[in-house]
Design a protein around this motif. Structure first.
Motif, PDB file in Angstrom:
ATOM      1  N   UNK A  55       0.854  -1.189   0.000  1.00 16.08           N
ATOM      2  CA  UNK A  55       0.000   0.000   0.000  1.00 16.08           C
ATOM      3  C   UNK A  55       0.885   1.232   0.000  1.00 16.08           C
ATOM      4  N   UNK A  56       0.344   2.316  -0.527  1.00 13.51           N
ATOM      5  CA  UNK A  56       0.977   3.621  -0.392  1.00 13.51           C
ATOM      6  C   UNK A  56       0.105   4.451   0.533  1.00 13.51           C
ATOM      7  N   UNK A  57       0.732   5.000   1.566  1.00 12.70           N
ATOM      8  CA  UNK A  57       0.021   5.816   2.546  1.00 12.70           C
ATOM      9  C   UNK A  57       0.435   7.264   2.329  1.00 12.70           C
ATOM     10  N   UNK A  58      -0.543   8.112   2.063  1.00  8.73           N
ATOM     11  CA  UNK A  58      -0.311   9.528   1.769  1.00  8.73           C
ATOM     12  C   UNK A  58      -0.917  10.348   2.898  1.00  8.73           C
ATOM     13  N   UNK A  59      -0.080  11.136   3.551  1.00  3.03           N
ATOM     14  CA  UNK A  59      -0.537  11.974   4.663  1.00  3.03           C
ATOM     15  C   UNK A  59      -0.259  13.437   4.352  1.00  3.03           C
ATOM     16  N   UNK A  60      -1.072  14.322   4.921  1.00  9.32           N
ATOM     17  CA  UNK A  60      -0.928  15.755   4.729  1.00  9.32           C
ATOM     18  C   UNK A  60      -0.582  16.358   6.079  1.00  9.32           C
ATOM     19  N   UNK A  61       0.628  16.898   6.190  1.00  4.67           N
ATOM     20  CA  UNK A  61       1.192  17.209   7.505  1.00  4.67           C
ATOM     21  C   UNK A  61       1.809  18.606   7.502  1.00  4.67           C
ATOM     22  N   UNK A  62       1.881  19.243   8.666  1.00  9.68           N
ATOM     23  CA  UNK A  62       2.634  20.492   8.751  1.00  9.68           C
ATOM     24  C   UNK A  62       4.102  20.249   8.378  1.00  9.68           C
ATOM     25  N   UNK A  63       4.692  21.181   7.644  1.00  6.33           N
ATOM     26  CA  UNK A  63       6.058  20.975   7.160  1.00  6.33           C
ATOM     27  C   UNK A  63       7.020  20.685   8.298  1.00  6.33           C
ATOM     28  N   UNK A  64       6.855  21.368   9.422  1.00  5.21           N
ATOM     29  CA  UNK A  64       7.796  21.195  10.540  1.00  5.21           C
ATOM     30  C   UNK A  64       7.650  19.835  11.219  1.00  5.21           C
ATOM     31  N   UNK A  65       6.548  19.140  10.948  1.00  8.31           N
ATOM     32  CA  UNK A  65       6.321  17.821  11.562  1.00  8.31           C
ATOM     33  C   UNK A  65       6.659  16.664  10.633  1.00  8.31           C
ATOM     34  N   UNK A  66       7.011  16.950   9.386  1.00 15.42           N
ATOM     35  CA  UNK A  66       7.158  15.881   8.391  1.00 15.42           C
ATOM     36  C   UNK A  66       8.213  14.855   8.797  1.00 15.42           C
ATOM     37  N   UNK A  67       9.346  15.303   9.303  1.00 17.24           N
ATOM     38  CA  UNK A  67      10.403  14.360   9.681  1.00 17.24           C
ATOM     39  C   UNK A  67       9.937  13.419  10.782  1.00 17.24           C
ATOM     40  N   UNK A  68       9.297  13.968  11.806  1.00 18.71           N
ATOM     41  CA  UNK A  68       8.864  13.147  12.936  1.00 18.71           C
ATOM     42  C   UNK A  68       7.791  12.152  12.517  1.00 18.71           C
ATOM     43  N   UNK A  69       6.856  12.593  11.681  1.00 20.40           N
ATOM     44  CA  UNK A  69       5.778  11.696  11.253  1.00 20.40           C
ATOM     45  C   UNK A  69       6.338  10.608  10.339  1.00 20.40           C
ATOM     46  N   UNK A  70       7.249  10.973   9.435  1.00 19.46           N
ATOM     47  CA  UNK A  70       7.871   9.965   8.572  1.00 19.46           C
ATOM     48  C   UNK A  70       8.636   8.947   9.402  1.00 19.46           C
ATOM     49  N   UNK A  71       9.330   9.399  10.430  1.00 16.81           N
ATOM     50  CA  UNK A  71      10.073   8.477  11.294  1.00 16.81           C
ATOM     51  C   UNK A  71       9.130   7.524  12.023  1.00 16.81           C
ATOM     52  N   UNK A  72       7.990   8.039  12.479  1.00 11.59           N
ATOM     53  CA  UNK A  72       7.014   7.180  13.157  1.00 11.59           C
ATOM     54  C   UNK A  72       6.453   6.138  12.204  1.00 11.59           C
ATOM     55  N   UNK A  73       6.149   6.548  10.975  1.00 15.57           N
ATOM     56  CA  UNK A  73       5.629   5.601   9.991  1.00 15.57           C
ATOM     57  C   UNK A  73       6.686   4.551   9.643  1.00 15.57           C
TER      58      UNK A  73
END
Length: 360
Positions: free
Chosen positions: A135-153
């Protein structure tokens, strides 16, 4: 002391398991990843003789090119079949790991080894080998949070492509919303139309990890209602075959003789034996499903070609040389042993135990 898990991690770097066919049971088939693996055996196929020799040599982990158990089984009991061999391995404390199509497709693996053995030059991959459901998971996130959210995923299993981890794609954009009554938006104003700078963050994941990745995404996201999409995809296939050229064109029958000598096998030939060939496709093992992708070749060398497969190839102008399933895999299995032996404490070479049920 090295463990089974340590060796699995090294095998995964040699031939990423995620690149195997989705139907293919690669990785740890039997045993405990925490168990010791001081002595590692390598074989082409888990035959009765391989099991006997592995147990006698004190092997703690057997690395096999072919899977032992291809189909689900309801019980593991003693007997003369594959399930019985699994029982013997487990009873004697021998773990089993499988590489199969993960090793076929990887650069330097079984497909490359076969191309090298037959003297092909300038060869390139062909024949996609699709992996497990993804699957491809596409999320829409605040720019400043992108690194943290990508790391969690990524920690939940997303973002792996072959030997690469943490893979993502990001594009800047604007998200719009109106926060309804009773909401507490992390950005913007409730009851008003808001436009917020956001990043579109995309990561791929095994379908089996979908729920875990979505949970990690939503937990790491600071929005009350994170926006995300999940798509089923086919992506990042390995390639099961190689196409290249011979240094000098030759007759089909002369090249077939060379194939037989290089692979130490009798061969079957479909096509005009007096035809001149120079463009060659190769597929280790069973290449029937890759025949349609070998359109740029004069001849394909692979195993397990049936009557109708050969006729269809000839109709497309492709001759066939079939040295047998196991013979086309032998060059790759020899490389597999060398690769494993470099990375473990002690290796036992069981690759010479014949895997081919056919005899001349």
């Amino acid at each position: 002391m090295m463990t089974v898990g340590d060796v699995l991690a090294r095998l995964d770097r040699i031939a990423p398991f995620a690149k195997a066919g989705g139907w293919d049971p690669v990785g740890l088939q039997l045993g405990d990843a925490a168990a010791p693996a001081a002595i590692v055996g390598v074989c082409h196929e888990v035959t009765p003789l391989v099991v006997e020799r592995a147990v006698a040599a004190g092997v703690e982990l057997l690395v096999s090119y072919h899977p032992l158990l291809f189909r689900p089984t309801r019980r593991i009991v003693a007997g003369p079949d594959a399930v019985g061999r699994a029982h013997t391995l487990v009873r004697n404390g021998v773990a089993l790991a499988v590489v199969h199509t993960a090793y076929d497709v990887v650069p330097g693996g079984a497909a490359d080894a076969l191309a090298d053995a037959l003297g092909l030059e300038d060869f390139t991959p062909f024949g996609p080998n699709w992996g497990a459901d993804a699957v491809k998971i596409v999320a829409f996130v605040p720019a400043e949070d992108a690194d943290a959210i990508a790391a969690a995923m990524a920690s939940a299993g997303a973002g792996r492509i072959g030997a690469y981890t943490g893979c993502s794609f990001r594009a800047a954009g604007v998200g719009t919303f109106v926060a309804g009554p009773g909401t507490d938006p992390a950005t913007g104003t409730a009851g008003a139309s808001n436009a917020e700078p956001e990043v579109r963050l995309e990561m791929i994941a095994p379908a089996a990890r979908k729920h875990a990745v979505v949970a990690a995404l939503t937990h790491a996201h600071r929005y009350e209602e994170p926006a995300y999409d999940v798509y089923a995809v086919e992506a990042n296939a390995g390639f099961i075959g190689r196409q290249g050229t011979l240094a000098h064109p030759r007759r089909l029958d002369a090249f077939a003789d060379e194939v037989g000598a290089a692979l130490d096998s009798a061969v079957r030939i479909a096509g005009d034996r007096s035809r001149t060939v120079s463009r060659v496709a190769v597929v280790p093992g069973s290449g029937r499903t890759a025949l349609r992708d070998a359109s740029a070749a004069d001849v394909i060398v692979t195993g397990d070609i049936g009557h109708h497969d050969a006729q269809a190839a000839l109709e497309r102008g492709i001759a066939v040389i079939d040295p047998g399933h196991a013979a086309t895999e032998r060059p790759g299995v020899a490389r597999l042993y060398a690769a494993v032996a470099e990375r473990v404490d002690a290796a036992v070479d069981l690759t010479a135990v014949e895997a081919d049920p056919w005899r001349a």
